[in-house]
Each structure stands twice: as C-alpha cells, then as structure tokens.
Design a protein around this motif. Sequence first.
Motif, short mmCIF file in Angstrom:
data_model
loop_
_atom_site.label_atom_id
_atom_site.label_comp_id
_atom_site.label_asym_id
_atom_site.label_seq_id
_atom_site.Cartn_x
_atom_site.Cartn_y
_atom_site.Cartn_z
N THR A 71 2.11 -18.30 -16.63
CA THR A 71 1.64 -19.00 -15.43
C THR A 71 0.75 -18.17 -14.52
OG1 THR A 71 3.59 -18.33 -14.18
CG2 THR A 71 3.74 -20.42 -15.39
N VAL A 72 0.81 -16.84 -14.61
CA VAL A 72 0.01 -16.02 -13.68
C VAL A 72 -1.35 -15.74 -14.31
CG1 VAL A 72 -0.08 -13.92 -12.29
CG2 VAL A 72 2.15 -14.95 -12.85
N PRO A 73 -2.44 -16.21 -13.72
CA PRO A 73 -3.76 -15.97 -14.31
C PRO A 73 -4.07 -14.48 -14.36
CG PRO A 73 -3.87 -17.56 -12.50
CD PRO A 73 -2.50 -16.98 -12.47
N MET A 74 -4.89 -14.07 -15.30
CA MET A 74 -5.17 -12.65 -15.52
C MET A 74 -5.69 -11.98 -14.24
SD MET A 74 -4.15 -12.26 -18.58
CE MET A 74 -4.62 -10.58 -18.99
N GLY A 75 -6.54 -12.66 -13.51
CA GLY A 75 -7.14 -12.05 -12.32
C GLY A 75 -6.17 -11.83 -11.19
N LEU A 76 -5.01 -12.45 -11.24
CA LEU A 76 -4.03 -12.33 -10.14
C LEU A 76 -2.85 -11.43 -10.52
CD1 LEU A 76 -3.94 -16.05 -8.87
CD2 LEU A 76 -5.27 -14.11 -7.97
N ARG A 77 -2.98 -10.75 -11.64
CA ARG A 77 -1.84 -9.94 -12.11
C ARG A 77 -1.87 -8.51 -11.56
NH1 ARG A 77 -0.40 -11.52 -18.35
NH2 ARG A 77 -0.48 -13.78 -18.03
N HIS A 78 -0.69 -7.92 -11.45
CA HIS A 78 -0.56 -6.49 -11.19
C HIS A 78 0.34 -5.93 -12.29
CE1 HIS A 78 -2.64 -6.83 -7.38
NE2 HIS A 78 -1.90 -7.91 -7.13
N ASP A 79 -0.24 -5.80 -13.48
CA ASP A 79 0.51 -5.45 -14.70
C ASP A 79 0.67 -3.92 -14.77
OD1 ASP A 79 1.21 -4.72 -17.34
OD2 ASP A 79 0.30 -6.55 -18.15
N ALA A 80 1.89 -3.47 -14.56
CA ALA A 80 2.13 -2.03 -14.52
C ALA A 80 1.91 -1.36 -15.88
CB ALA A 80 3.55 -1.75 -14.02
N LEU A 81 2.22 -2.06 -16.95
CA LEU A 81 2.08 -1.46 -18.29
C LEU A 81 0.60 -1.36 -18.70
CD1 LEU A 81 3.30 -0.24 -20.78
CD2 LEU A 81 3.82 -2.53 -21.63
N ALA A 82 -0.18 -2.39 -18.37
CA ALA A 82 -1.62 -2.31 -18.65
C ALA A 82 -2.22 -1.15 -17.85
CB ALA A 82 -2.30 -3.62 -18.31
N GLY A 83 -1.73 -0.95 -16.63
CA GLY A 83 -2.20 0.17 -15.81
C GLY A 83 -1.82 1.50 -16.44
N ALA A 84 -0.58 1.58 -16.94
CA ALA A 84 -0.12 2.82 -17.59
C ALA A 84 -0.96 3.10 -18.84
CB ALA A 84 1.36 2.71 -17.95
N ALA A 85 -1.26 2.04 -19.58
CA ALA A 85 -2.08 2.21 -20.80
C ALA A 85 -3.44 2.80 -20.45
CB ALA A 85 -2.24 0.86 -21.50
N GLU A 86 -4.02 2.32 -19.35
CA GLU A 86 -5.32 2.86 -18.93
C GLU A 86 -5.18 4.34 -18.53
OE1 GLU A 86 -7.36 0.42 -16.02
OE2 GLU A 86 -8.95 1.91 -15.81
N CYS A 87 -4.08 4.66 -17.85
CA CYS A 87 -3.82 6.06 -17.48
C CYS A 87 -3.69 6.94 -18.73
CB CYS A 87 -2.54 6.18 -16.65
SG CYS A 87 -2.62 5.40 -15.04
N ILE A 88 -2.95 6.45 -19.71
CA ILE A 88 -2.71 7.23 -20.94
C ILE A 88 -4.04 7.49 -21.66
CG2 ILE A 88 -1.59 7.21 -23.21
CD1 ILE A 88 0.67 5.50 -21.85
N SER A 89 -4.86 6.45 -21.75
CA SER A 89 -6.17 6.61 -22.38
C SER A 89 -7.03 7.61 -21.62
CB SER A 89 -6.91 5.27 -22.44
OG SER A 89 -6.27 4.41 -23.32
N ALA A 90 -6.97 7.54 -20.28
CA ALA A 90 -7.77 8.45 -19.46
C ALA A 90 -7.32 9.90 -19.67
CB ALA A 90 -7.65 8.06 -17.99
N ILE A 91 -6.00 10.12 -19.76
CA ILE A 91 -5.46 11.48 -19.97
C ILE A 91 -5.92 12.01 -21.34
CG2 ILE A 91 -3.34 12.82 -20.33
CD1 ILE A 91 -2.00 10.72 -18.35
#
Length: 419
Positions: free
Chosen positions: A237-257
């Motif tokens: 129910t939550v559209p992609m643009g309105l999400r605060h997905d902690a795991l997707a954020g962590a994935a981005e951090c891991i890739s950046a590291i």
Amino acid sequence: MSVETAGLQQFSLGEQIVGRIDALAAISETPEHLARIFLTPEHRAAADLILSWMREAGMRAHLDAIGNVCGRYEGDRPGLPCLMLGSHYDTVRDAGKWDGPLGVITAIACVAELNRRGKRLPFAIEITGFADEEGVRFASTLLGSRAIAGTFDESVLAGRDRDGVSMREALQRFGLDPDHIGAAARVRRELLAYLELHIEQGPVLEDQDIPVGVVTAIAGATRLAAQLTGMAGHAGTVPMGLRHDALAGAAECISAIEYFCRTDGNGLVGTVGYVRAAPGATNVIPGQVSFTIDIRAPTDMHRNRSVADIVRQIEAIAKRRGLALQLDVTHENRTVPCAPWLKSQIANAIAAEGFAVFELPSGAGHDGMAMIDIADVGMIFVRCRGGVSHHPDEHVELADADAGARVLLRVIENFRAAN
Ligand SMILES: [Zn+2]
C-alpha cells in the motif's frame, strides 16, 4: 643420490616442521575438529610437548604464570639480552593446524639447528609459545603476549567462559596462580626485538607466486555498529516515493563502503559482515536495520581518514532517504608498524635464499600488537594454500615451510641489534 633423497636433504627443516605440526594437531578437544583452547587439558598436553621440543633443542624451558611456553637458548655468554621469537599455540574452534604453531615450531627447528652445529650467537634466543592469542574461551585476545608485555588487564580474570568458569578459576585449576601473572612480564632491556613467523592467512603471496613475504605492519582496525531507522509499512500500500525503507538504505551504504574501499588502492579493506532487518517479513517494508562495519588499513592516518569519509557518506545516504542514523565505534586498535631495521634484515635473508622480496601488510591481528609495547616487531609471512585460514583446509606446502625456516634461520644468524 636418488631424487627422493635429494628432496629430503633439501627440505630437512621443512620435514621436521611438518611432522611436528601434525603431532601438535593431534592434541585437540575432538579428533574431527581441531580445537585447542586456553587452560584446557589439551593446552597442558600441547605445552608439555612443546617444552620437550625446546629442551631437545638445547633450551631451558618453563611454563610461565599465564601458561605461555618459554624457552631460552643462551648466547656466547650467559644472561645476554635476547632476540625473542614466537607465535601462539591456541586455536580457534574447527581450526587449521598451521595458524600459530608454524611460528613456534619453526623457531624451535632453527634453534635446534644452531644447537646441532654447537653455534652460539652474541645474543640469547628466546622462544615464546603464547597460551592464548585467539581469545576463544574468554572473548579477550592476546592474553599470553599481554602478560609478557606487562599490559595484562586484571579485570579479564573475572570473565567467564560458556560454562560459567571464570578465568581466575580456570588458571587455578590449571595449577597457575592468577595473582602472579605480573611475574610473566618482561622489560624492554631484556629484548633486542620480537620476531614472528606466521602463515599469511590471505591469498596475496600465492597470487605473487612466492613462498615468503616481509610484513610491513599489522593493520589497525575500526569497528562500527550502525542502525538505520525508517518507517515500517505495508509492502502493497505504501507507494515507492513515500517510503523510508531502512534496508534499502543499508544496501546503499554497504555498496558505498565496498566501492570506497575497492577504489582506494592503498590497502584499505572494509567489510559489512552482519546485517539484521526488522521486522523481517516478506510483506513488510523494513523499518529498522542494524549492521556492522569493519575497516582496516596499513596506517592509522589512512584508516582514520577513511572511516571519517565513510561516516560522511552514510550520513548523507541516511539524510537523503529520511532515515535516522545511529553510529557507534565498538572497537578500535592501532596499527603496529614493523620496524624498518627488522624489515631490511628479513628482506636480506629472503633475497639470500633466492626468493623475490615482497612486502605486504597483515590484515589479521597478531601477538606483535601486544609485544610492540616492549620491543620492535618484525614478521615473516609464509604462503598458505588459497589464503584459507581458521578452517580445517588451511594448508602450507612442505617446501614453503622449509623456505620459511631457512629465511628465519638466516635472519637469526645474521641478526644485528638496532643501535
Ligand atoms: Zn595466528
């Protein structure tokens, strides 16, 4: 002379070393999985065996107040300061047989060779088999070398193993007096240097196709615990643009590291080895994620700058994604540089044995991290198959064990103390 006989003569030190590696590996909690843990009956049996090898090599030998095996081969007159050689003889659980014992056994083989020739040097040689480097039983590493360096933290005596036995009790059951650990301490004027031979535990020497390497430094490490908090929600129910997905954020951090370390080119390594997402359901947007970061580099300056850079990147990612960030340093240890004067003596010995001289840092911790407080530190790495370590598949070729021993023997015979 047959080829076989020539081979035996060529690798005579290596033959003996491999035989003793196998003899020590037979001393284990269970026969299937090598485990030799601090202050256990296996510790005692291994110590007794190593003591016997030391005495056979012409050394005086004893067990010190923390359970280190200590041997001394006098120089051309008694009481001289020593070149200390050593490594540890405890293991992790389901260990390989080379990590630690190779350094102890090789050092004894070198002294035995000097003794066989009746050779005395203008300094003493001491060998220490450290009782606990890995820290398996009491979750506190470098216990043996810290006791020798006089930096043993008495508060760890209250620590308990998984059966509830305190270190104090375990020492007493072993027959050691926990109130006398201070007696194991040595002082700087007694030591000319501390030198350790150890398997590389990584794939670099194999990649370079050389049996031995000169260690430049034991890399310092920073460990961080990160927690990202967003908003859990319905996966439908939550559209992609309105999400605060902690795991997707962590994935981005891991890739950046990973990208940051991969493009560094100066020995920086970074690992995210643990991730936990909550609530952890297929149809729920992850609201909170915890992960760890382990950063190591050959110099403290490089590591500190890199950690600061990585933290800035993680903060930026969290901000952009509307995630709350909690970041804590959970562990930090400094880089221990190997002394240039020891590195050059090791390099000379390697060249004299006909091998290419190659320098590399140690990404793993070693007893030198404690010994640096009372002595300059040098290390020789020996190639191990596939870089595999802390695993039963850990393996060193006979010829490489022999090469390591010949290099170490040459370093000892040509050793000149720093001025
Ligand atoms: Zn080790």
